[in-house]
Write a protein that holds these residues in place. Structure first.
Motif, PDB file in Angstrom:
ATOM      1  N   THR A 227       0.799  -1.165  -0.084  1.00 43.11           N
ATOM      2  CA  THR A 227      -0.110  -0.099  -0.036  1.00 43.11           C
ATOM      3  C   THR A 227       0.819   1.206   0.127  1.00 43.11           C
ATOM      4  N   ARG A 228       0.521   2.080  -0.618  1.00 44.28           N
ATOM      5  CA  ARG A 228       1.226   3.400  -0.815  1.00 44.28           C
ATOM      6  C   ARG A 228       0.677   4.652   0.375  1.00 44.28           C
ATOM      7  N   ASP A 229      -0.250   4.006   1.007  1.00 42.67           N
ATOM      8  CA  ASP A 229      -0.766   4.835   2.088  1.00 42.67           C
ATOM      9  C   ASP A 229       0.270   4.555   3.618  1.00 42.67           C
ATOM     10  N   PRO A 230       0.982   5.478   4.020  1.00 46.09           N
ATOM     11  CA  PRO A 230       2.180   5.191   4.883  1.00 46.09           C
ATOM     12  C   PRO A 230       1.286   4.922   6.221  1.00 46.09           C
ATOM     13  N   GLN A 231       0.264   5.754   6.508  1.00 45.12           N
ATOM     14  CA  GLN A 231      -0.390   5.342   7.777  1.00 45.12           C
ATOM     15  C   GLN A 231      -0.875   4.070   7.957  1.00 45.12           C
ATOM     16  N   LEU A 232      -1.751   3.656   6.677  1.00 47.45           N
ATOM     17  CA  LEU A 232      -2.226   2.189   6.675  1.00 47.45           C
ATOM     18  C   LEU A 232      -1.135   1.378   6.827  1.00 47.45           C
ATOM     19  N   GLN A 233      -0.079   1.769   6.295  1.00 49.16           N
ATOM     20  CA  GLN A 233       1.306   0.573   6.383  1.00 49.16           C
ATOM     21  C   GLN A 233       1.724   0.614   7.769  1.00 49.16           C
ATOM     22  N   GLU A 234       1.626   1.612   8.456  1.00 52.28           N
ATOM     23  CA  GLU A 234       1.998   1.606  10.048  1.00 52.28           C
ATOM     24  C   GLU A 234       1.134   0.603  10.773  1.00 52.28           C
ATOM     25  N   THR A 235      -0.101   0.813  10.447  1.00 49.54           N
ATOM     26  CA  THR A 235      -1.201   0.040  11.190  1.00 49.54           C
ATOM     27  C   THR A 235      -1.126  -1.636  10.719  1.00 49.54           C
ATOM     28  N   PHE A 236      -0.778  -1.830   9.308  1.00 49.98           N
ATOM     29  CA  PHE A 236      -0.363  -3.208   9.183  1.00 49.98           C
ATOM     30  C   PHE A 236       0.921  -3.833   9.848  1.00 49.98           C
ATOM     31  N   LEU A 237       1.832  -3.021   9.911  1.00 54.18           N
ATOM     32  CA  LEU A 237       2.981  -3.423  10.638  1.00 54.18           C
ATOM     33  C   LEU A 237       3.049  -3.590  12.171  1.00 54.18           C
ATOM     34  N   ALA A 238       1.868  -2.949  12.731  1.00 52.84           N
ATOM     35  CA  ALA A 238       1.834  -3.083  14.146  1.00 52.84           C
ATOM     36  C   ALA A 238       1.059  -4.531  14.267  1.00 52.84           C
ATOM     37  N   ALA A 239       0.295  -4.668  13.274  1.00 54.29           N
ATOM     38  CA  ALA A 239      -0.567  -6.159  13.310  1.00 54.29           C
ATOM     39  C   ALA A 239       0.607  -7.165  13.156  1.00 54.29           C
ATOM     40  N   LYS A 240       1.381  -7.102  12.263  1.00 57.03           N
ATOM     41  CA  LYS A 240       2.390  -8.107  12.054  1.00 57.03           C
ATOM     42  C   LYS A 240       3.171  -8.113  13.298  1.00 57.03           C
ATOM     43  N   GLU A 241       3.696  -7.126  13.844  1.00 56.05           N
ATOM     44  CA  GLU A 241       4.555  -7.233  15.061  1.00 56.05           C
ATOM     45  C   GLU A 241       3.935  -7.771  16.193  1.00 56.05           C
ATOM     46  N   GLN A 242       2.701  -7.709  16.402  1.00 52.35           N
ATOM     47  CA  GLN A 242       1.752  -8.399  17.404  1.00 52.35           C
ATOM     48  C   GLN A 242       1.458  -9.665  17.183  1.00 52.35           C
ATOM     49  N   ILE A 243       1.482 -10.278  15.891  1.00 57.62           N
ATOM     50  CA  ILE A 243       1.360 -11.477  15.409  1.00 57.62           C
ATOM     51  C   ILE A 243       2.515 -12.341  15.682  1.00 57.62           C
ATOM     52  N   GLY A 244       3.750 -11.886  15.207  1.00 56.91           N
ATOM     53  CA  GLY A 244       4.900 -12.502  15.002  1.00 56.91           C
ATOM     54  C   GLY A 244       6.088 -11.875  14.935  1.00 56.91           C
ATOM     55  N   ILE A 245       6.136 -10.495  15.154  1.00 59.40           N
ATOM     56  CA  ILE A 245       7.241  -9.494  15.265  1.00 59.40           C
ATOM     57  C   ILE A 245       7.947  -9.342  13.887  1.00 59.40           C
ATOM     58  N   CYS A 246       8.263 -10.565  13.337  1.00 54.75           N
ATOM     59  CA  CYS A 246       9.180 -10.421  12.016  1.00 54.75           C
ATOM     60  C   CYS A 246       9.142 -11.708  11.346  1.00 54.75           C
ATOM     61  N   GLY A 247       9.577 -12.063  10.381  1.00 50.21           N
ATOM     62  CA  GLY A 247       9.407 -13.212   9.721  1.00 50.21           C
ATOM     63  C   GLY A 247      10.881 -13.788   9.743  1.00 50.21           C
ATOM     64  N   SER A 248      10.913 -15.110   9.056  1.00 48.67           N
ATOM     65  CA  SER A 248      12.044 -15.880   9.001  1.00 48.67           C
ATOM     66  C   SER A 248      13.240 -15.420   8.168  1.00 48.67           C
ATOM     67  N   VAL A 249      14.450 -15.453   9.010  1.00 45.82           N
ATOM     68  CA  VAL A 249      15.474 -14.684   7.891  1.00 45.82           C
ATOM     69  C   VAL A 249      15.602 -15.802   6.969  1.00 45.82           C
ATOM     70  N   ILE A 250      15.626 -16.998   7.218  1.00 46.75           N
ATOM     71  CA  ILE A 250      15.907 -18.140   6.453  1.00 46.75           C
ATOM     72  C   ILE A 250      15.014 -18.106   5.172  1.00 46.75           C
ATOM     73  N   ASP A 251      13.590 -17.997   5.486  1.00 49.40           N
ATOM     74  CA  ASP A 251      12.647 -17.934   4.331  1.00 49.40           C
ATOM     75  C   ASP A 251      13.051 -16.677   3.430  1.00 49.40           C
ATOM     76  N   GLU A 252      13.099 -15.480   4.375  1.00 48.41           N
ATOM     77  CA  GLU A 252      13.329 -14.169   3.603  1.00 48.41           C
ATOM     78  C   GLU A 252      14.590 -14.329   2.416  1.00 48.41           C
ATOM     79  N   ALA A 253      15.712 -15.133   3.068  1.00 49.43           N
ATOM     80  CA  ALA A 253      16.738 -15.435   2.283  1.00 49.43           C
ATOM     81  C   ALA A 253      16.434 -15.914   0.973  1.00 49.43           C
ATOM     82  N   ILE A 254      15.582 -17.047   1.028  1.00 50.30           N
ATOM     83  CA  ILE A 254      15.193 -17.929  -0.205  1.00 50.30           C
ATOM     84  C   ILE A 254      14.341 -17.163  -0.988  1.00 50.30           C
ATOM     85  N   ALA A 255      13.527 -16.382  -0.379  1.00 50.31           N
ATOM     86  CA  ALA A 255      12.635 -15.464  -1.216  1.00 50.31           C
ATOM     87  C   ALA A 255      13.323 -14.557  -1.903  1.00 50.31           C
ATOM     88  N   ARG A 256      14.466 -13.941  -1.595  1.00 51.15           N
ATOM     89  CA  ARG A 256      15.222 -13.090  -2.144  1.00 51.15           C
ATOM     90  C   ARG A 256      15.907 -13.642  -3.011  1.00 51.15           C
TER      91      ARG A 256
END
Length: 366
Positions: A227-256
């Motif tokens: 989303t190009r809406d920075p305020q909405l993106q901040e809300t989505f980030l807050a949700a992600k942090e409360q669900i699991g903080i961050c993703g797996s660095v292994i998964d993200e390395a494979i994705a990259r």
């Protein structure tokens, strides 16, 4: 939240048992890949907390596919399902309303149901080519509509909106001060012109995608929302942090590493998937009891059985699986009549696809 298990998950092939299926035509992705299949090897990673938004280089690769998007517009999630959950729980409450196309990927419907919000369905019609009717969407909007939810290419039919339809939906969302969610999971598997990401066209639009379907690596659980809406993106980030903080660095390395090879991978994949689609079309051309709308994207279609009202559909599906070892996704997975079924042509090997199609014909006449 009032959770209930989704039928499509309760009856998924991994729940039934892969070893009991001979011809698996129920899958919605290309064949599952191994690290060696795509030439990847894991570096010696430090297993720390990763960036909460997702690895920046990965987000840059995602954003770089469309003009007008930056890495800050991307939030990496636990698959597209994780993105859809974050969006629904961030935007919707019991007093809100959304408009959603049906049939659809189950999470686009079931999570709003669990929240308890009001839902208006735009039911797509086989005889209209499963095309979305913009006027019907407009007619269903209410003062408390928070979200218009569509998929393109569409799951489970494989059909696509036109650019004019996408622009019209964006205009609707902007004029009614709501959001347009476009599930773009199959966007890289478009057989004609690929639509731009909806998020690149308006700050009212939210795009969702993943590496599960088009790249065959659902096991790493990497998806994203944009989303190009920075305020909405901040809300989505807050949700992600409360669900699991961050993703797996292994998964993200494979994705990259996967997205760094994206163009070469798709260049060989798309002709092969188009060939598989043509195999199904040739079978349908010779099978009077089955018809479909030719998919324009993705690796699934949604055929309709041309049978009379007295045909025992439950017995057909039981016979197809138990006697012929062939699994498809019956219509009730998508709140649709059992005359319909989802047929995945990208996951099985070509010989298995042909065998499964022959089995469907045999079971229909059994």
């Amino acid at each position: 939240m009032n959770y209930t298990r989704m039928v499509i998950e309760k009856e998924a092939p991994e729940e039934y048992g892969y070893e009991r299926i001979r011809y698996n035509l129920s899958e919605s992705s290309i064949a599952d890949q191994k690290l060696s299949d795509i030439g990847l090897a894991l570096p010696d990673l430090t297993l720390f907390y990763g960036e909460h938004r997702g690895d920046r280089e990965l987000r840059a690769l995602i954003a770089g596919q469309d003009s007008g998007l930056s890495p800050d517009d991307v939030l990496v999630t636990a698959g597209a399902a994780g993105a859809l959950f974050i969006i629904a729980t961030s935007l919707l409450s019991a007093g809100d309303h959304l408009v959603v196309v049906r049939p659809n990927y189950a999470t686009n419907i079931e999570t709003p149901k669990a929240i308890g919000c009001a839902i208006s369905y735009i039911d797509l019609d086989f005889d209209e080519g499963f095309a979305i009717d913009i006027d019907r969407v407009k007619a269903e909007l209410r003062p408390n509509t928070r979200l218009i939810s569509v998929t393109c290419p569409h799951n489970p039919t494989g059909t696509m909106m036109t650019r004019a339809d996408l622009d019209a939906l964006i205009t609707l969302a902007e004029s009614r001060k709501c959001r347009l969610l476009v599930d773009e999971t199959y966007r890289d598997l478009s057989y004609g012109a690929r639509l731009p990401s909806a998020a690149s066209l308006s700050s009212a639009a939210i795009s969702v995608c993943s590496l599960s379907k088009a790249f065959g690596i659902p096991g790493i659980r990497i998806g994203w929302l944009m989303t190009r809406d920075p305020q909405l993106q901040e809300t989505f980030l807050a949700a992600k942090e409360q669900i699991g903080i961050c993703g797996s660095v292994i998964d993200e390395a494979i994705a990259r590493a996967t997205l760094e090879r994206r163009d070469a991978f798709l260049a060989s994949l798309l002709p092969e998937m188009a060939k598989r689609r043509d195999i199904v079309q040739a079978w349908i051309d010779g099978e009077p009891l089955v018809d479909w709308v030719l998919p324009q994207g993705g690796v699934v279609g949604f055929p309709r059985l041309n049978v009379d009202a007295g045909f025992d559909l439950d017995r057909f599906y039981t016979r197809l699986l138990e006697e012929y070892g062939t699994y498809v996704g019956p219509g009730h997975w998508f709140e649709m009549p059992k005359r319909f079924f989802r047929l995945g042509f990208g996951w099985p090997k070509e010989a298995e696809l042909r065998g499964g199609l022959e089995a469907i014909s045999a079971a229909l006449r059994g």
